[in-house]
Motif scaffolding. Structure first.
Motif, PDB file in Angstrom:
ATOM      1  N   PHE A   1     -13.047 -11.033   2.879  1.00 32.34           N
ATOM      2  CA  PHE A   1     -12.958 -10.677   1.458  1.00 32.34           C
ATOM      3  C   PHE A   1     -11.986  -9.510   1.228  1.00 32.34           C
ATOM      4  CE2 PHE A   1     -17.105 -12.693   2.026  1.00 32.34           C
ATOM      5  CZ  PHE A   1     -17.023 -13.690   1.054  1.00 32.34           C
ATOM      6  N   HIS A   2     -11.956  -8.568   2.162  1.00 31.33           N
ATOM      7  CA  HIS A   2     -11.076  -7.402   1.998  1.00 31.33           C
ATOM      8  C   HIS A   2      -9.602  -7.778   2.145  1.00 31.33           C
ATOM      9  CE1 HIS A   2     -10.272  -3.196   1.616  1.00 31.33           C
ATOM     10  NE2 HIS A   2      -9.786  -3.065   2.850  1.00 31.33           N
ATOM     11  N   GLN A   3      -9.339  -8.929   2.745  1.00 32.45           N
ATOM     12  CA  GLN A   3      -7.956  -9.396   2.888  1.00 32.45           C
ATOM     13  C   GLN A   3      -7.250  -9.517   1.544  1.00 32.45           C
ATOM     14  OE1 GLN A   3      -7.050 -12.823   5.304  1.00 32.45           O
ATOM     15  NE2 GLN A   3      -8.678 -12.341   6.751  1.00 32.45           N
ATOM     16  N   VAL A   4      -7.994  -9.830   0.503  1.00 34.59           N
ATOM     17  CA  VAL A   4      -7.388  -9.989  -0.827  1.00 34.59           C
ATOM     18  C   VAL A   4      -6.685  -8.698  -1.234  1.00 34.59           C
ATOM     19  CG1 VAL A   4      -7.856 -10.404  -3.282  1.00 34.59           C
ATOM     20  CG2 VAL A   4      -9.044 -11.750  -1.520  1.00 34.59           C
TER      21      VAL A   4
ATOM     22  N   PHE B   1       4.371  -4.074   3.477  1.00 30.77           N
ATOM     23  CA  PHE B   1       2.964  -4.309   3.191  1.00 30.77           C
ATOM     24  C   PHE B   1       2.658  -5.802   3.212  1.00 30.77           C
ATOM     25  CE2 PHE B   1       4.323  -0.565   0.651  1.00 30.77           C
ATOM     26  CZ  PHE B   1       3.656   0.402   1.389  1.00 30.77           C
ATOM     27  N   GLY B   2       1.381  -6.117   3.267  1.00 23.78           N
ATOM     28  CA  GLY B   2       0.951  -7.514   3.242  1.00 23.78           C
ATOM     29  C   GLY B   2       0.395  -7.960   4.579  1.00 23.78           C
TER      30      GLY B   2
ATOM     31  N   GLU C   1       1.896  -7.463  -1.298  1.00 25.44           N
ATOM     32  CA  GLU C   1       3.164  -7.216  -0.605  1.00 25.44           C
ATOM     33  C   GLU C   1       3.972  -6.108  -1.271  1.00 25.44           C
ATOM     34  OE1 GLU C   1       4.590 -11.158  -0.965  1.00 25.44           O
ATOM     35  OE2 GLU C   1       3.615 -11.853   0.886  1.00 25.44           O
ATOM     36  N   ILE C   2       3.634  -5.794  -2.506  1.00 27.58           N
ATOM     37  CA  ILE C   2       4.265  -4.695  -3.238  1.00 27.58           C
ATOM     38  C   ILE C   2       3.148  -3.817  -3.785  1.00 27.58           C
ATOM     39  CG2 ILE C   2       5.715  -4.028  -5.193  1.00 27.58           C
ATOM     40  CD1 ILE C   2       7.140  -6.703  -4.918  1.00 27.58           C
TER      41      ILE C   2
ATOM     42  N   HIS D   1      -2.057   0.649   4.450  1.00 29.94           N
ATOM     43  CA  HIS D   1      -1.677  -0.695   4.014  1.00 29.94           C
ATOM     44  C   HIS D   1      -0.485  -1.261   4.782  1.00 29.94           C
ATOM     45  CE1 HIS D   1      -4.046  -1.818   0.386  1.00 29.94           C
ATOM     46  NE2 HIS D   1      -4.319  -0.529   0.370  1.00 29.94           N
ATOM     47  N   SER D   2       0.133  -0.455   5.623  1.00 28.70           N
ATOM     48  CA  SER D   2       1.326  -0.880   6.354  1.00 28.70           C
ATOM     49  C   SER D   2       1.023  -2.055   7.276  1.00 28.70           C
ATOM     50  CB  SER D   2       1.866   0.294   7.173  1.00 28.70           C
ATOM     51  OG  SER D   2       2.816  -0.130   8.117  1.00 28.70           O
TER      52      SER D   2
END
Length: 202
Positions: free
Chosen positions: A22-25, A156-157, A30-31, A120-121
């Protein structure tokens, strides 16, 4: 405290496979923009709301039990003073492209916007770092503190292999985590069933 419980739940969202689905969302952005703060799955939102209710109730109850009406929260125009000061010094820019570092000394005490951007990197060196919201104490105690070292160019992403949803599709972001959970559970069930069959053959 509230900050410590946020750190703990945030870390669990990364380290517990079902919660990570769920935290993947949140991490598939990506920005980074200030609106990324609100990019989270409803299940994760519910967990953090329940955390807030539980911790606020416990802390408030303890304060009123021990101090009664003497328990005072310092406010300015109805806003908690400590929270206001922290936001004034850049906390609102944690989810942004704006690089604000407090310097290595201060970042051992308070999480800077730059430190959260490192969280977030997509660089492997930054994985599992800087889970905290305000105080760096929790990351220091948990061995996850990373002070900035001049990193300004970050990507990010999530990789396609890691992500359970399409980062630009709302329906995929809502349903993908449930599919990811099902894959985890079914894999465990198949593994357990294989163990049972192996024992039966013996």
């Amino acid at each position: 405290s509230s900050d410590g419980s946020r750190y703990l739940l945030h870390r669990l969202c990364h380290e517990v496979p079902v919660l990570w689905q769920f935290h993947q969302v949140h991490h598939s952005a990506e920005i980074m923009t200030p609106l990324t703060l609100y990019r989270s799955h409803p299940v994760e939102n519910l967990l953090f709301v329940l955390r807030g209710i539980l911790v606020t109730g416990l802390v408030t109850g303890c304060f009123f039990y021990f101090f009664g009406v003497k328990a005072v929260q310092y406010q300015f125009l109805g806003v908690n003073v400590l929270g206001l000061l922290f936001n004034m010094f850049g906390a609102n820019l944690r989810h942004s492209q704006v690089w604000i570092s407090y310097g290595s000394l201060v970042e051992r005490f308070f999480i800077s916007p730059a430190q959260h951007q490192i969280h977030h990197s997509d660089h492997p060196e930054h994985f599992g770092r800087n889970y905290g919201s305000c105080l760096a104490l929790w990351d220091w105690l948990g061995g996850s503190l990373h002070v900035t070292k001049g990193e300004r160019t970050l990507n990010f992403g999530l990789s396609n292999e890691e992500s359970n949803h399409h980062p630009h599709a709302l329906g995929s972001a809502l349903l993908g985590p449930f599919r990811g959970c099902w894959r985890l559970v079914s894999r465990r069930l198949r593994g357990a069933w294989a163990v049972v069959l192996a024992h039966l053959k013996l």
